[in-house]
Design a protein around this motif. Structure first.
Motif, short mmCIF file in Angstrom:
data_model
loop_
_atom_site.label_atom_id
_atom_site.label_comp_id
_atom_site.label_asym_id
_atom_site.label_seq_id
_atom_site.Cartn_x
_atom_site.Cartn_y
_atom_site.Cartn_z
N HIS A 251 -3.19 15.73 -21.75
CA HIS A 251 -3.77 14.66 -22.56
C HIS A 251 -4.21 13.49 -21.68
CE1 HIS A 251 -4.43 11.44 -25.36
NE2 HIS A 251 -3.47 10.75 -24.79
N ASP A 252 -3.37 13.10 -20.73
CA ASP A 252 -3.70 11.96 -19.87
C ASP A 252 -4.99 12.22 -19.08
OD1 ASP A 252 -1.52 10.54 -20.74
OD2 ASP A 252 -0.24 11.08 -19.04
N GLN A 253 -5.21 13.45 -18.68
CA GLN A 253 -6.44 13.78 -17.98
C GLN A 253 -7.63 13.79 -18.94
OE1 GLN A 253 -5.08 17.51 -16.36
NE2 GLN A 253 -4.79 16.63 -14.30
N ALA A 254 -7.44 14.40 -20.09
CA ALA A 254 -8.55 14.56 -21.04
C ALA A 254 -9.07 13.22 -21.53
CB ALA A 254 -8.10 15.42 -22.22
N ILE A 255 -8.18 12.27 -21.83
CA ILE A 255 -8.62 10.98 -22.36
C ILE A 255 -9.39 10.18 -21.32
CG2 ILE A 255 -6.60 9.59 -21.74
CD1 ILE A 255 -8.33 9.59 -25.18
N LYS A 256 -9.27 10.57 -20.05
CA LYS A 256 -9.97 9.89 -18.96
C LYS A 256 -11.14 10.71 -18.41
CE LYS A 256 -5.70 7.56 -17.50
NZ LYS A 256 -4.69 7.45 -16.41
N ASN A 257 -11.48 11.79 -19.10
CA ASN A 257 -12.50 12.70 -18.58
C ASN A 257 -13.74 12.67 -19.47
OD1 ASN A 257 -14.06 14.96 -17.77
ND2 ASN A 257 -12.23 15.94 -16.95
N PRO A 258 -14.90 12.21 -18.95
CA PRO A 258 -16.12 12.16 -19.78
C PRO A 258 -16.53 13.50 -20.36
CG PRO A 258 -16.40 10.83 -17.81
CD PRO A 258 -15.12 11.58 -17.62
N TYR A 259 -16.17 14.60 -19.68
CA TYR A 259 -16.52 15.90 -20.24
C TYR A 259 -15.90 16.09 -21.62
CZ TYR A 259 -18.82 17.88 -16.15
OH TYR A 259 -19.71 18.15 -15.13
N CYS A 260 -14.71 15.55 -21.84
CA CYS A 260 -14.03 15.76 -23.13
C CYS A 260 -14.75 15.01 -24.25
CB CYS A 260 -12.58 15.32 -23.02
SG CYS A 260 -11.62 16.39 -21.90
N TYR A 261 -15.27 13.82 -23.96
CA TYR A 261 -16.06 13.10 -24.96
C TYR A 261 -17.36 13.86 -25.24
CZ TYR A 261 -12.71 9.41 -24.11
OH TYR A 261 -11.52 8.70 -24.01
N GLU A 262 -17.93 14.43 -24.20
CA GLU A 262 -19.12 15.27 -24.35
C GLU A 262 -18.82 16.48 -25.21
OE1 GLU A 262 -21.48 18.35 -21.38
OE2 GLU A 262 -20.77 16.45 -20.55
N TRP A 263 -17.72 17.18 -24.91
CA TRP A 263 -17.38 18.41 -25.64
C TRP A 263 -17.12 18.13 -27.11
CZ3 TRP A 263 -13.38 20.14 -21.40
CH2 TRP A 263 -14.09 20.64 -20.29
N LEU A 264 -16.37 17.07 -27.41
CA LEU A 264 -16.05 16.81 -28.82
C LEU A 264 -17.32 16.45 -29.59
CD1 LEU A 264 -13.79 16.72 -30.90
CD2 LEU A 264 -13.54 14.28 -30.45
N THR A 265 -18.19 15.66 -28.98
CA THR A 265 -19.45 15.32 -29.63
C THR A 265 -20.28 16.57 -29.88
OG1 THR A 265 -19.43 13.16 -28.52
CG2 THR A 265 -21.52 13.89 -29.50
N ALA A 266 -20.37 17.45 -28.89
CA ALA A 266 -21.14 18.67 -29.05
C ALA A 266 -20.54 19.57 -30.11
CB ALA A 266 -21.21 19.42 -27.71
N ALA A 267 -19.22 19.65 -30.17
CA ALA A 267 -18.55 20.52 -31.14
C ALA A 267 -18.73 20.03 -32.57
CB ALA A 267 -17.06 20.63 -30.81
N MET A 268 -19.01 18.75 -32.76
CA MET A 268 -19.16 18.19 -34.10
C MET A 268 -20.62 18.03 -34.52
SD MET A 268 -16.19 15.33 -34.49
CE MET A 268 -14.45 15.76 -34.31
N ARG A 269 -21.53 18.58 -33.76
CA ARG A 269 -22.94 18.45 -34.14
C ARG A 269 -23.29 19.27 -35.38
NH1 ARG A 269 -26.02 18.99 -28.38
NH2 ARG A 269 -24.74 20.88 -28.34
N ASP A 270 -22.54 20.34 -35.61
CA ASP A 270 -22.84 21.22 -36.75
C ASP A 270 -22.06 20.81 -37.98
OD1 ASP A 270 -24.47 22.71 -35.06
OD2 ASP A 270 -22.77 23.96 -34.41
#
Length: 270
Positions: A251-270
């Motif tokens: 979690h500590d890595q993910a909250i600091k990783n721009p890829y995770c913000y990218e992935w969640l946004t992409a996953a919620m496009r549909d």
């Protein structure tokens, strides 16, 4: 550098004058070289002796033509765009549209994250599962032992996305054109405090939905002050789908990783 770029379904292509000659690239890979034979005010004619083939490029951009063999007819080839030193009006329109799309996608993420009906819906369940997969925040399992910690982390994630939306896209980012850049990036930032978003010519010839996600990723670096890609640089794991996240991240890595913000946004496009 003199550059003419084109886009067809199979590839992103370019004719590039390197100073020592002309080269054609497809998806960033050099495929053939040319010698400049004739240049007028309107046309540049290139010759490939290995195939006895000529290409005629319109100086201002537009329809190019190809001739195979000395007696062959001239036939339409690609529509090419001349790469200028600064953004063209058409490119600025694309960037404005990309920014507007990024705002809409982040609004959707925030709405989904803050939706809290009395009775859980399929959408809410999917949202919380995506957050668990990508950010390692578990507010979906009823028997999670540290629910207060997970709830705090979830609230912090919502706050981060709201900051990314407001500070990152309430106004369009400040874009800087890099007309001579020939590397693999379409957009990038420098450090975590410089607000400028650097744009390569390729940005205008790639898949637009993915490039919007790239803008969100790059703005996350500077708006949220996220340095590097924790948990990513060593593993280089690409999830089969964005919603799966990376099993290697904490979690500590993910909250600091721009890829995770990218992935969640992409996953919620549909």
């Amino acid at each position: 550098m003199e550059r003419y770029m084109y886009r067809i379904p199979q590839w992103n292509g370019e004719f590039r004058n390197t100073g020592a000659g002309w080269e054609e690239y497809q998806n960033g890979v050099r495929v053939v070289g040319f010698v400049e034979q004739i240049r007028t005010a309107d046309w540049i004619t290139l010759f490939d002796g290995s195939r006895t083939l000529w290409v005629s490029l319109p100086v201002a951009g537009g329809q190019s033509f190809v001739q195979v063999g000395t007696a062959g007819p001239w036939a339409p080839l690609y529509h090419v765009d001349r790469i200028e030193r600064t953004f063209t009006p058409a490119q600025l329109t694309i960037l404005r549209n990309d920014s507007a799309t990024a705002r809409a996608q982040l609004d959707r993420v925030i709405h989904r994250l803050t939706e809290n009906p009395i009775h859980p819906t399929a959408v809410l369940t999917k949202t919380r599962q995506l957050v668990k997969n990508i950010f390692k925040i578990n507010v979906i399992d009823p028997d999670v032992p540290d629910l207060p910690v997970q709830a705090f982390n979830y609230a912090n994630l919502v706050a981060e996305f709201k900051t990314l939306r407001s500070a990152g896209f309430d106004s369009d980012p400040t874009f800087v054109f890099e007309p001579d850049y020939t590397g693999p990036l379409q957009a990038w930032v420098i450090g975590t405090t410089d607000p400028l978003v650097h744009i390569s010519p390729n940005h205008f010839y790639m898949d637009r939905p993915n490039l919007v996600i790239t803008l969100i990723h790059e703005r996350a670096h500077t708006v949220l002050r996220l340095q590097g890609h924790p948990g990513w640089d060593d593993n280089q794991f690409i999830p089969p789908t964005p919603g799966e996240g990376s099993p290697f991240m904490t979690h500590d890595q993910a909250i600091k990783n721009p890829y995770c913000y990218e992935w969640l946004t992409a996953a919620m496009r549909d």
